[in-house]
Write a protein that holds these residues in place. Structure first.
Motif, PDB file in Angstrom:
ATOM      1  N   ALA A  64       0.836  -1.198   0.000  1.00 53.01           N
ATOM      2  CA  ALA A  64       0.000   0.000   0.000  1.00 53.01           C
ATOM      3  C   ALA A  64       0.866   1.242   0.000  1.00 53.01           C
ATOM      4  N   THR A  65       0.413   2.270  -0.679  1.00 46.93           N
ATOM      5  CA  THR A  65       1.089   3.561  -0.722  1.00 46.93           C
ATOM      6  C   THR A  65       0.144   4.607  -0.165  1.00 46.93           C
ATOM      7  N   LEU A  66       0.588   5.318   0.885  1.00 51.81           N
ATOM      8  CA  LEU A  66      -0.245   6.325   1.523  1.00 51.81           C
ATOM      9  C   LEU A  66      -0.104   7.669   0.819  1.00 51.81           C
ATOM     10  N   ALA A  67      -0.915   8.627   1.256  1.00 52.35           N
ATOM     11  CA  ALA A  67      -0.909   9.949   0.615  1.00 52.35           C
ATOM     12  C   ALA A  67       0.431  10.660   0.775  1.00 52.35           C
ATOM     13  N   ASP A  68       1.157  10.407   1.862  1.00 47.16           N
ATOM     14  CA  ASP A  68       2.449  11.051   2.078  1.00 47.16           C
ATOM     15  C   ASP A  68       3.606  10.291   1.442  1.00 47.16           C
ATOM     16  N   GLY A  69       3.324   9.255   0.688  1.00 39.38           N
ATOM     17  CA  GLY A  69       4.355   8.473   0.006  1.00 39.38           C
ATOM     18  C   GLY A  69       4.868   7.289   0.788  1.00 39.38           C
ATOM     19  N   ALA A  70       4.467   7.156   2.060  1.00 40.28           N
ATOM     20  CA  ALA A  70       4.909   6.021   2.870  1.00 40.28           C
ATOM     21  C   ALA A  70       4.313   4.730   2.316  1.00 40.28           C
ATOM     22  N   ARG A  71       5.069   3.651   2.431  1.00 36.48           N
ATOM     23  CA  ARG A  71       4.611   2.360   1.935  1.00 36.48           C
ATOM     24  C   ARG A  71       4.517   1.367   3.086  1.00 36.48           C
ATOM     25  N   LEU A  72       3.453   0.589   3.061  1.00 33.64           N
ATOM     26  CA  LEU A  72       3.188  -0.406   4.090  1.00 33.64           C
ATOM     27  C   LEU A  72       2.753  -1.708   3.431  1.00 33.64           C
ATOM     28  N   VAL A  73       2.886  -2.789   4.184  1.00 33.06           N
ATOM     29  CA  VAL A  73       2.353  -4.089   3.758  1.00 33.06           C
ATOM     30  C   VAL A  73       0.926  -4.200   4.286  1.00 33.06           C
ATOM     31  N   VAL A  74       0.018  -4.653   3.454  1.00 35.05           N
ATOM     32  CA  VAL A  74      -1.367  -4.858   3.881  1.00 35.05           C
ATOM     33  C   VAL A  74      -1.675  -6.357   3.869  1.00 35.05           C
ATOM     34  N   LYS A  75      -2.341  -6.796   4.922  1.00 33.06           N
ATOM     35  CA  LYS A  75      -2.776  -8.180   5.048  1.00 33.06           C
ATOM     36  C   LYS A  75      -4.290  -8.212   5.210  1.00 33.06           C
ATOM     37  N   LEU A  76      -4.936  -8.977   4.370  1.00 31.41           N
ATOM     38  CA  LEU A  76      -6.389  -9.148   4.458  1.00 31.41           C
ATOM     39  C   LEU A  76      -6.656 -10.599   4.842  1.00 31.41           C
ATOM     40  N   PRO A  77      -6.949 -10.875   6.121  1.00 30.75           N
ATOM     41  CA  PRO A  77      -7.092 -12.267   6.566  1.00 30.75           C
ATOM     42  C   PRO A  77      -8.331 -12.969   6.032  1.00 30.75           C
ATOM     43  N   ALA A  78      -9.358 -12.217   5.678  1.00 30.14           N
ATOM     44  CA  ALA A  78     -10.599 -12.855   5.211  1.00 30.14           C
ATOM     45  C   ALA A  78     -11.327 -11.901   4.282  1.00 30.14           C
ATOM     46  N   ALA A  79     -10.764 -11.683   3.118  1.00 31.43           N
ATOM     47  CA  ALA A  79     -11.329 -10.710   2.185  1.00 31.43           C
ATOM     48  C   ALA A  79     -12.319 -11.389   1.246  1.00 31.43           C
ATOM     49  N   PRO A  80     -13.511 -10.847   1.095  1.00 30.03           N
ATOM     50  CA  PRO A  80     -14.425 -11.377   0.078  1.00 30.03           C
ATOM     51  C   PRO A  80     -13.851 -11.169  -1.316  1.00 30.03           C
ATOM     52  N   ALA A  81     -14.127 -12.097  -2.206  1.00 33.29           N
ATOM     53  CA  ALA A  81     -13.653 -11.946  -3.587  1.00 33.29           C
ATOM     54  C   ALA A  81     -14.229 -10.688  -4.223  1.00 33.29           C
ATOM     55  N   ASP A  82     -15.429 -10.311  -3.822  1.00 35.51           N
ATOM     56  CA  ASP A  82     -16.050  -9.094  -4.317  1.00 35.51           C
ATOM     57  C   ASP A  82     -15.180  -7.875  -3.994  1.00 35.51           C
ATOM     58  N   PHE A  83     -14.663  -7.818  -2.767  1.00 38.97           N
ATOM     59  CA  PHE A  83     -13.810  -6.705  -2.343  1.00 38.97           C
ATOM     60  C   PHE A  83     -12.503  -6.692  -3.125  1.00 38.97           C
ATOM     61  N   LEU A  84     -11.876  -7.854  -3.261  1.00 37.78           N
ATOM     62  CA  LEU A  84     -10.602  -7.923  -3.985  1.00 37.78           C
ATOM     63  C   LEU A  84     -10.773  -7.555  -5.456  1.00 37.78           C
ATOM     64  N   GLY A  85     -11.900  -7.932  -6.041  1.00 38.05           N
ATOM     65  CA  GLY A  85     -12.165  -7.534  -7.414  1.00 38.05           C
ATOM     66  C   GLY A  85     -12.270  -6.029  -7.551  1.00 38.05           C
ATOM     67  N   ALA A  86     -12.888  -5.370  -6.556  1.00 31.13           N
ATOM     68  CA  ALA A  86     -12.996  -3.914  -6.584  1.00 31.13           C
ATOM     69  C   ALA A  86     -11.627  -3.254  -6.421  1.00 31.13           C
ATOM     70  N   VAL A  87     -10.755  -3.833  -5.587  1.00 28.43           N
ATOM     71  CA  VAL A  87      -9.402  -3.298  -5.440  1.00 28.43           C
ATOM     72  C   VAL A  87      -8.650  -3.385  -6.760  1.00 28.43           C
ATOM     73  N   TRP A  88      -8.811  -4.485  -7.461  1.00 27.48           N
ATOM     74  CA  TRP A  88      -8.149  -4.656  -8.757  1.00 27.48           C
ATOM     75  C   TRP A  88      -8.657  -3.630  -9.775  1.00 27.48           C
ATOM     76  N   GLU A  89      -9.931  -3.303  -9.716  1.00 29.64           N
ATOM     77  CA  GLU A  89     -10.514  -2.366 -10.675  1.00 29.64           C
ATOM     78  C   GLU A  89     -10.184  -0.910 -10.364  1.00 29.64           C
ATOM     79  N   THR A  90     -10.070  -0.562  -9.075  1.00 29.13           N
ATOM     80  CA  THR A  90      -9.893   0.836  -8.694  1.00 29.13           C
ATOM     81  C   THR A  90      -8.469   1.182  -8.290  1.00 29.13           C
TER      82      THR A  90
END
Length: 339
Positions: free
Chosen positions: A280-306
């Motif tokens: 993940a890249t924040l507004a100030d340019g900082a980068r972090l690792v994101v972990k989604l332990p139980a993400a719906p496929a619907d949500f992940l599809g939206a992340v891929w699109e947006t």
């Protein structure tokens, strides 16, 4: 914003929609295995009750299995409708139609929509999807002989519907004007579903141990062997539920912040939420690792699109936040870690 369905291609030309439909059909087909087990167990339970053996344990298990049998009967009808609906989705495009919510879903009652078809449409919409239809006044429809498939804006999830009798009611008003209310409602629904999942697992585990304890005495070895296996089976459920509960307990606890994210390749599961990770890249340019332990496929599809998602609060290493999208019934728990 999450893009609308691409027209005029077939509904299943969208990979996320195809995945969501395959998951729904898969889960309902597995329910067909239930009647192969239920009659034997129920008959055995009644025989033991008639013989005066273990009345409490047998009455308990009989009640539980009877409830599951009713659920299977309902699921069988839905499975047949999904089989026909999947064929229509593979060849026909979504049609945008004006939709008015005449009744919200409460308890066993389904949402009732007026979609200009001459008859009202009954469909079991989650609260977030229902609120989205109320706000937008639009739904997406694929209709055919004895088939009605419905989709709301901001989501790839497809719902099987059917015509219903006239419901005398006025149009439902939105809950409020907050653009993230559908996401908050979706987060609360996720919390309830995970709580139900864990409670069912705990109940079945307790019933299993009780049956072995009462019926199998003095077979202590199988009991001591099976109990750890049941606990191991429940562990992944708890690992999925606990982060989600922490995130959705107060989904609007802070201002919603946009986070650009690129997800690592993930494998969709047809019978469970997906565990995913990315950068993940924040507004100030900082980068972090994101972990989604139980993400719906619907949500992940939206992340891929947006190219990202919004979180309720300030993203910092070690925090678990609720994530969603404005005007969309999508939610997930996201954990941030240092890169």
């Amino acid at each position: 914003m999450i893009p609308a369905p691409v027209l005029p291609g077939p509904a299943l030309s969208d990979p996320t929609t195809a995945l969501m439909v395959a998951r729904a059909v898969y889960m309902r087909r597995w329910s067909l295995l239930l009647p192969a087990v239920v009659p034997f167990v129920v008959i055995s339970a009644w025989l033991r009750v008639a013989a005066g053996e273990l009345p409490f344990a047998n009455a308990l298990i009989l009640t539980v299995l009877a409830c599951y049998l009713v659920a299977w009967c309902v699921g069988k009808v839905v499975t047949l409708r999904w089989t026909r609906g999947r064929g229509r989705l593979a060849v026909e495009p979504w049609q945008p139609v004006a939709a008015v919510v005449l009744r919200r879903a409460t308890g066993l009652r389904r949402t009732v929509l007026d979609m200009g078809l001459g008859r009202q449409v009954a469909v079991r919409l989650p609260a977030g999807h229902e609120e989205t239809v109320v706000r937008t006044g639009r739904a997406w429809l694929v209709a055919g002989p004895r088939v009605l498939m419905v989709r709301a804006d901001g989501s790839h999830r497809v719902f099987a519907a059917n015509a219903t009798e006239l419901v005398a009611a006025a149009a439902v008003e939105p809950v409020d004007a907050d653009p993230f209310t559908p996401a908050v409602l979706a987060a609360r629904a996720m919390r309830r579903s995970t709580a139900l999942l864990v409670s069912v697992a705990a109940s079945w585990s307790a019933a299993y141990v009780l049956i072995w304890w009462e019926i199998g005495r003095p077979w202590y070895a199988p009991v001591l062997t099976a109990t750890p296996l049941v606990l191991i089976w429940m562990a992944p459920l708890l690992m999925v539920a606990l982060p989600a509960w922490r995130a959705v307990a107060r989904p609007a606890s802070g201002p919603w912040t946009w986070v650009s994210a690129v997800m690592d390749p993930w494998k969709a599961h047809t019978d469970a939420p997906t565990r995913a990770s990315g950068k993940a890249t924040l507004a100030d340019g900082a980068r972090l690792v994101v972990k989604l332990p139980a993400a719906p496929a619907d949500f992940l599809g939206a992340v891929w699109e947006t190219g990202g998602f919004w979180v309720a609060g300030t993203p910092e290493p070690g925090r678990v936040l609720a994530a969603g999208f404005p005007h969309a019934p999508l939610a997930a728990a996201v954990r941030f870690r240092p890169l």
